[in-house]
Design an enzyme around this catalytic site. Structure first.
Site, PDB file in Angstrom:
ATOM      1  N   HIS A 177       0.826  -1.211   0.000  1.00 56.46           N
ATOM      2  CA  HIS A 177       0.000   0.000   0.000  1.00 56.46           C
ATOM      3  C   HIS A 177       0.863   1.265   0.000  1.00 56.46           C
ATOM      4  CE1 HIS A 177      -3.441  -2.595   0.913  1.00 56.46           C
ATOM      5  NE2 HIS A 177      -2.658  -3.162   1.817  1.00 56.46           N
ATOM      6  N   SER A 301      17.653  15.203 -20.772  1.00 56.34           N
ATOM      7  CA  SER A 301      16.664  16.272 -20.837  1.00 56.34           C
ATOM      8  C   SER A 301      17.240  17.383 -21.702  1.00 56.34           C
ATOM      9  CB  SER A 301      16.357  16.798 -19.426  1.00 56.34           C
ATOM     10  OG  SER A 301      15.694  18.040 -19.492  1.00 56.34           O
TER      11      SER A 301
END
Length: 470
Positions: A177, A301
């Site tokens: 979770h 990038s």
């Protein structure tokens, strides 16, 4: 004004889609099995083999067995199929406005040179177009799976297994979770996906590729009308199985495509499991569990020079989604046909290669991506060292075992660990102090005092090795 002056790209050979453009080099092997040209070559193959099957079986009265030279000459029509053949078929189809009829004429035009000109009527004998098409697609899909997709999938699974083996004992904090949970090993988590993907590969490897050749509505009506004494179902079964396919004994005009739906569902499931793997690896990269090995000269990038982006796994995710969109559509639509026949499957099946192409592209990206990962063991260790509270599970479970064995003071183990750990950071010292205060047996207390988040991995390494060794 600019619109009128620009070069018209539609008049060039520039491809419309990325699989035949930017990514052609990665998916080119599929062209030999699932392109329109490959479909036509397979049609020629099926027609030629049906001709030989009927002639050598002397099924129709007046037929004589072929000579070796004639048989070889007929099969050479298939082995010599090339770009000129593709062009000739296209020119014929422009007149016939029917792709399978063009194939029939393509073969008939070559019979005279083989001394078989008098047997032109034996080409496409008693066949409907779907008799040829279903077998041709089955051959193309079968060979694309065995020669292209499965080898690429196995190579990719091996790439994951290599990382799993190298990190089989590397402890890692689990996150159930999204929250800190019982530790595992990085290799075990990779091995889970190896196990799941290999299970799907085993299912795919047992897939039947089915075919039929039973006429316009699946009744052998024309066959029986022409040659009533022949055992047509047996002749058809021998022929289909001789092509290396599984015989479907009962159909409408079309082979019902159920096997295709089954196969595409299995491949889509493989793709979806792999998609989950890509998401997990992307997330591990994000939190620093994996470092990416920079590619020499590559730009991460356009504006941030420090970045090495996880593009292989992102690219794979997108291509798996595209592949599954097509596979799901194919799997659900191909098994339906209005009454005895409609043509919705004709356009649909022409996209099988596209569905496979996006899957192949994803497999390639994951294979390359795994080779560019480096396990960041210091980051894994640091994460474990700041989460000692995950030992709460072990302590309360030992307390339960001690209570069963008769040790006093073991009441409410879960609640006591909950009070200690829920919402709290617990370091090594406090955890060991707590263990010392419990009144455990000496052996149990020592076992827990020796336990650390790094060593609380149970049988993770052993379980992973067992599967990876297979």
């Amino acid at each position: 004004m600019t619109e009128n002056l620009r070069v018209r790209l539609a008049d060039t050979d520039i491809p419309l889609g990325p699989l035949d453009g930017r990514y052609r080099g990665y998916v080119a092997d599929l062209v030999d099995h699932l392109s329109e040209a490959a479909l036509n070559r397979n049609r020629v193959h099926v027609e030629v083999e049906w001709f030989i099957h009927l002639a050598d079986g002397q099924v129709v009265p007046g037929l004589e067995k072929l000579t070796d030279a004639q048989r070889d000459g007929l099969r050479a029509i298939v082995t010599d199929f090339d770009e000129a053949s593709v062009t000739e078929l296209a020119e014929t189809e422009a007149v016939t406005v029917h792709d399978v009829k063009a194939v029939e004429y393509f073969i008939a035009n070559r019979l005279e040179g083989l001394g078989l000109g008098h047997l032109g009527s034996l080409v496409h004998f008693a066949c409907t177009s779907e008799d040829i098409n279903n077998l041709s697609y089955a051959l193309g899909v079968r060979d694309a799976i065995s020669d292209v997709w499965v080898p690429a999938a196995k190579k990719m699974v091996d790439a994951i297994a290599n990382v799993a083996n190298s990190a089989v004992e590397t402890p890692m904090l689990s996150r159930t979770h999204g929250q800190p949970a019982t530790p595992t090993t990085l290799g075990k988590e990779m091995a889970v996906f190896v196990h799941r993907l290999n299970r799907q590969l085993r299912r795919i490897s047992t897939q039947q590729f089915m075919g039929k050749i039973n006429g316009a509505t699946g009744t052998y009506a024309a066959h029986v009308a022409a040659v009533p004494h022949a055992n047509w179902p047996v002749i058809a079964q021998d022929f289909v199985e001789g092509l290396g396919l599984t015989f479907n004994p009962l159909t409408t005009q079309i082979e019902n495509h159920d096997w295709m739906s089954e196969l595409y569902d299995d491949i889509a499931r493989f793709n979806q499991i792999l998609h989950g793997f890509c998401v997990d690896v992307w997330s591990y990269i994000s939190i620093g569990y994996f470092a990416q090995i920079p590619v020499e000269g590559a730009t991460g990038s356009s504006t941030m020079p420090h970045k090495v982006n996880p593009i292989r796994f992102e690219n794979a995710e997108a291509n798996l989604e595209l592949s599954n969109a097509l596979l799901t559509s194919l799997g659900s639509t191909l098994i339906e046909s209005r009454w005895q026949r409609d043509l919705t499957d004709s356009t649909s099946q022409r996209n099988i290669g596209v569905a496979f192409g996006h899957s192949i592209l994803a497999l390639n990206n994951v294979t390359r991506g795994m080779a560019q990962l480096d396990v960041a063991e210091p980051a894994l260790a640091a994460d474990l060292d700041t989460n000692w509270e995950v030992l709460g599970e072990a302590i309360q479970t030992v307390m339960r075992a001690e209570a069963i064995a008769g040790t006093e003071g073991m009441e409410n183990p879960y609640e006591r660990l909950k009070d200690l750990t829920r919402g709290n950071r617990v370091d090594a010292q406090r955890m060991r102090e707590f263990v010392g205060e419990l009144g455990l047996s000496e052996a149990a207390a020592q076992r827990l005092k020796d336990l650390t988040p790094q060593t609380y991995t149970g049988l993770a390494a052993e379980l992973a090795r067992e599967q990876l060794d297979k």
